[in-house]
Design an enzyme around this catalytic site. Structure first.
Site, short mmCIF file in Angstrom:
data_model
loop_
_atom_site.label_atom_id
_atom_site.label_comp_id
_atom_site.label_asym_id
_atom_site.label_seq_id
_atom_site.Cartn_x
_atom_site.Cartn_y
_atom_site.Cartn_z
N GLY A 87 72.76 39.55 0.85
CA GLY A 87 72.51 38.94 -0.22
C GLY A 87 71.04 39.72 -1.59
N VAL A 94 67.58 40.90 0.04
CA VAL A 94 68.06 39.61 1.18
C VAL A 94 68.72 40.89 2.70
CG1 VAL A 94 67.97 37.14 2.79
CG2 VAL A 94 67.55 37.60 -0.23
N ASP A 213 64.07 25.05 -9.73
CA ASP A 213 64.80 26.09 -10.08
C ASP A 213 66.57 26.04 -9.17
OD1 ASP A 213 65.78 28.46 -11.09
OD2 ASP A 213 65.01 29.84 -9.67
#
Ligand SMILES: Nc1ncnc2c1ncn2[C@@H]1O[C@H](COP(=O)(O)OP(=O)(O)OP(=O)(O)O)[C@@H](O)[C@H]1O
Ligand SMILES: [Mg+2]
Length: 435
Positions: A87, A94, A213
């Site tokens: 991703g 990644v 987050d």
């Protein structure tokens, strides 16, 4: 001013770049608040950093972490091959890779330890700061619901992070990008385990940490759908002593950040609780926190959901139609009430994460499924016969719920009675809903 990464996650909310990583994800190009000057508050984080960061001074290496060379990680990921790409986010790409069980030596694919290697885009200080925060926090914090950081690489301007590989990827992918809807009990299991991760950070860690987050792409899933939080690039130490909040630049992702935080820059653990409420709503509804491809008035999930959150009798309108009634009535009612508490505009009234965990604990195991109620079955039969009979115009009327059970309207012919869930939202996927 530093505007953060090109692909978004970690950008000041008031100054994010327009590029977004998927057509569906429209949350990342919206200015939402005025610039907050951290210098106006007494405990603001230092925002100015030297142009050449002094790495040695800032990096607190945990003894648990392995140090990798760039070449080792290059080999472990087979030269960062595109087919190993797991991703891409605001920090960089990644990749999947393999290293030996205890050291840093790359090994043949499928052997040793499977890892996810995150590469930092070369875009400046913000990226470096986040890399540091990740190493410093995740190097110290060990918990079953936090993703394990195995090691790191720092070599010239290369910055990489090596994590345990999470076989089911992110919640975002499962909830919004797969054709099969996530089953109800798994959604509740994910909510519970992610809540445990946040509760640990807020209430059990040696020093409280605010995650800042919390969102579906940062919730990773193991083979059994246990959730683990990843990405500590924005994490902050909680307020100390008699301080009520930490003052920061407003950073995060539009659609998840608590309103008071966006307006004032005052960060508390209750900002995370709000973000948790947003994710819980996403799990319940199958809708993204921000989705501009929906009709006007439905772009912002929380705004769309508010009228139903406040009214016990209409909770079913929030539930993902793709579940086709395969949800616990009691569980859905309780989860909606919990989301409402987390999303309270008054931060102090929001529950602590340990209360959230307590409230969620029974939900994955409730079996009073809406579609196994006789009421629901009659409704489905009526729908089936309506569609075979062609255009005779069977019109489904909204019903009402009492104590989680549908109540029958005397004016409704019995063959059309059914779950109000289906009356109001005919079976359609969020995708099919888009213009
Ligand atoms: N440890 C891991 N195991 C398996 N897949 C992972 C792992 N870490 C990340 N990924 C995959 O890589 C994707 C990108 O992760 P990354 O954290 O860089 O960005 P993001 O969370 O999607 O966005 P943002 O930068 O806004 O946080 C994730 O969505 C996930 O699918
Ligand atoms: Mg992430």
């Amino acid at each position: 001013m530093d505007v953060g990464n090109s692909k978004s996650r970690v950008v000041a909310l008031f100054c994010r770049k327009a590029e977004s990583k998927s057509t569906n994800d429209t949350s990342r190009d919206q200015p939402v608040a005025p610039v907050i000057s951290s210098s106006t508050t007494s405990n603001a984080e230092p925002e100015s950093v030297p142009s050449t960061p002094k790495i040695g001074e800032e990096l607190k290496i945990s003894s648990q972490l392995r140090k990798f060379t760039y070449n080792e990680l290059k080999m472990a990921t087979r030269n960062f091959r595109p087919d190993s790409l797991l991703g891409e986010g605001g920090f960089g790409c990644v990749f999947k890779g393999w290293v030996n069980e205890t050291g840093s030596t790359p090994v043949k694919p499928g052997t040793g330890l499977t890892v996810a290697v995150k590469t930092l885009n070369h875009d400046g200080l913000q990226g470096h700061r986040e890399w540091l925060a990740e190493v410093n926090y995740l190097g110290e914090l060990i918990h079953p619901h936090l993703v394990k950081l195995i090691g790191y690489c720092i070599e010239d301007d290369q910055r990489l992070l090596v994590y345990e590989f999470m076989p089911r990827g992110s919640l975002e992918n499962h909830l919004f990008k797969r054709s099969m809807p996530l089953p109800w009990s798994i959604r509740m299991k994910i909510a519970l385990s992610a809540a445990k991760g946040l509760a640990f950070l807020h209430e059990e860690a040696e020093k409280p940490v605010i995650y800042r987050d919390f969102k579906t792409s940062n919730i990773l899933l193991d083979a059994d759908y246990n959730a683990k939080l990843s990405d500590f690039g924005l994490a902050k130490d909680g307020p100390e002593g008699d301080k009520t909040h930490v003052s920061t630049r407003v950073m995060g992702t539009y659609g998840y950040a608590a309103p008071e935080y966006v307006m004032t820059g005052h960060l508390t653990a209750k900002s995370d609780v709000y973000s948790f409420g947003v994710v819980l709503l996403e799990l319940l509804s199958g809708r993204r926190s921000m989705d501009k491809s929906r009709p006007n008035g439905e772009h912002n999930l929380v705004e769309w959901a508010r009228p139903y959150l406040g009214e016990r009798r209409r909770f079913y309108r929030l539930i993902d139609p793709r579940l086709e009634g395969r949800f616990s009535i009691k569980g859905a009612q309780q989860a909606v009430q919990l989301a409402a508490r987390c999303l309270n505009r008054e931060a102090k009234i929001r529950p602590a994460m340990s209360e959230v965990v307590e409230a969620l604990e029974p939900l994955p195991n409730l079996n009073d499924m809406a579609n196994s109620s006789s009421y629901f079955q009659a409704m489905n039969a009526a729908r089936a016969s309506a569609s075979t009979n062609g255009r005779n115009g069977v019109r489904l009327q909204p019903g009402s719920m009492k104590n989680g059970q549908p109540t029958r309207s005397p004016s409704m012919p019995s063959r059309y009675r059914g779950s109000p869930y289906h009356h109001i939202q005919p079976l359609q996927s969020p995708v099919a809903n888009k213009p």
